[in-house]
Design a protein around this motif. Structure first.
Motif, mmCIF file in Angstrom:
data_model
loop_
_atom_site.group_PDB
_atom_site.id
_atom_site.type_symbol
_atom_site.label_atom_id
_atom_site.label_comp_id
_atom_site.label_asym_id
_atom_site.label_seq_id
_atom_site.Cartn_x
_atom_site.Cartn_y
_atom_site.Cartn_z
ATOM 1 N N MET A 1 1.591 -1.204 -0.006
ATOM 2 C CA MET A 1 -0.096 -0.157 -0.426
ATOM 3 C C MET A 1 0.786 0.887 0.197
ATOM 4 O O MET A 1 0.700 2.250 -0.489
ATOM 5 C CB MET A 1 -1.220 -0.436 0.991
ATOM 6 N N GLU A 46 -6.710 3.028 -0.379
ATOM 7 C CA GLU A 46 -6.483 2.101 1.044
ATOM 8 C C GLU A 46 -7.229 1.594 1.603
ATOM 9 O O GLU A 46 -7.955 0.299 1.941
ATOM 10 C CB GLU A 46 -5.000 2.430 1.835
ATOM 11 N N ASP A 47 -8.273 2.507 2.658
ATOM 12 C CA ASP A 47 -9.776 1.789 2.960
ATOM 13 C C ASP A 47 -9.946 0.949 2.368
ATOM 14 O O ASP A 47 -10.625 0.080 2.962
ATOM 15 C CB ASP A 47 -9.652 2.990 3.974
ATOM 16 N N LYS A 50 -8.370 -1.742 2.173
ATOM 17 C CA LYS A 50 -8.284 -2.997 3.550
ATOM 18 C C LYS A 50 -9.778 -3.339 3.695
ATOM 19 O O LYS A 50 -9.510 -4.644 4.289
ATOM 20 C CB LYS A 50 -8.044 -2.167 4.346
ATOM 21 N N GLN A 51 -10.421 -2.497 3.208
ATOM 22 C CA GLN A 51 -12.110 -3.171 3.716
ATOM 23 C C GLN A 51 -12.740 -4.485 2.893
ATOM 24 O O GLN A 51 -12.910 -5.821 3.405
ATOM 25 C CB GLN A 51 -12.725 -2.528 3.727
ATOM 26 N N ALA A 53 -10.214 -6.465 1.331
ATOM 27 C CA ALA A 53 -8.954 -7.809 1.612
ATOM 28 C C ALA A 53 -10.038 -8.687 2.879
ATOM 29 O O ALA A 53 -10.013 -9.541 3.823
ATOM 30 C CB ALA A 53 -8.020 -7.188 2.490
ATOM 31 N N GLU A 54 -10.972 -7.692 4.242
ATOM 32 C CA GLU A 54 -11.239 -7.996 4.896
ATOM 33 C C GLU A 54 -12.414 -8.652 4.547
ATOM 34 O O GLU A 54 -12.192 -9.509 5.291
ATOM 35 C CB GLU A 54 -11.787 -7.322 6.575
#
Length: 259
Positions: A1, A46-47, A50-51, A53-54
């Protein structure tokens, strides 16, 4: 990232410096604002990444959980099957041992039954060149009667042999019994009965190996009764019908003595 962020910043800077010369006249606050906006976009990206990915990790975990349970259940079933196979193998081995024991017991029982009933079964006998079947009692009674003749108990032998003929009229021993009955009657000095017995024996057994002896015994009975004419006839018949036998040789000697 971090690499993505740096790339985006570098790209933005490159765009700014690629503008015509008049872009360099922007005020510093506008440049800072652009950088802040760019950083916000990068952070948002990025958020979002990340979300995602989660979410993806959560989805994978949700999908893996049933699979893990299925694997655990499958391992349990495999262990249960292994235990069942082991149990069945042990049961099969026990059945094999039981079957072997049962077969051995059946064989022993069969042999015991056979040994028990064998004395009651007909037996093959060879007598005077002839082979036939006789029962155990039949054979026993015959041998007992012949034993009386050989011991010289002629009266008892006559009774025993006559009893045998009545009890076993179709026996394979019949011819032999009649021959020995004649001899027992001769030994008892019942010459007339002996003559009748020997004549009956000779008339029905021309090829019997004891017929020459029976003819000689017949002649001896006739001699005892002083019937020399009948005796000579019997001796002549013996010599003519059975030349070369020991009985024929004895008949010649008797015949010579009668003359």
């Amino acid at each position: 990232m971090r690499a993505l962020r740096l790339a985006l910043v570098a790209g933005a800077v490159g765009v700014m410096f690629a503008q015509p010369a008049r872009a360099g006249l922007f005020e510093d606050d506008e440049a800072r604002k652009a950088i802040i906006d760019l950083r916000a976009k990068v952070q948002a990206n990025e958020d979002a990444a990340k979300q995602r990915a989660e979410q993806l990790n959560t989805l994978v975990q949700e999908q893996l959980q049933p699979l893990r349970r299925s694997m655990l259940d499958l391992n349990g079933q495999i262990d249960a099957l292994r235990a069942e196979v082991a149990r069945l193998r042990g049961a099969n081995e026990q059945l094999a041992r039981d079957l072997s024991d049962t077969q051995r017991k059946l064989t022993d029982q069969s042999q015991a039954v056979e040994a028990r009933f064998k004395p009651l079964e007909p037996q093959k006998v060879t007598l005077d060149g002839r082979e036939f079947q006789v029962g155990p009692d039949e054979r026993s009674q015959y041998e007992a009667a012949i034993g009386l003749v050989r011991r010289g108990d002629f009266a008892e032998a006559v009774a025993a042999l006559n009893g045998f003929l009545k009890r076993y009229p179709a026996s394979g021993y019949t011819d032999s019994v009649r021959f020995w009955l004649g001899n027992a009657q001769y030994g008892k000095r019942d010459y007339k009965d002996a003559i009748a017995t020997f004549k009956a024996f000779v008339s029905g057994n021309a090829d019997h190996p004891r017929t020459p002896e029976a003819l000689l015994a017949l002649a001896n009975c006739q001699i005892e009764l002083k019937d020399n004419k009948a005796a000579r006839r019997s001796l002549d018949d013996l010599i003519k019908a059975y030349p070369g036998t020991e009985a024929a040789q004895a008949a010649k000697e008797r015949l010579a003595a009668l003359r």
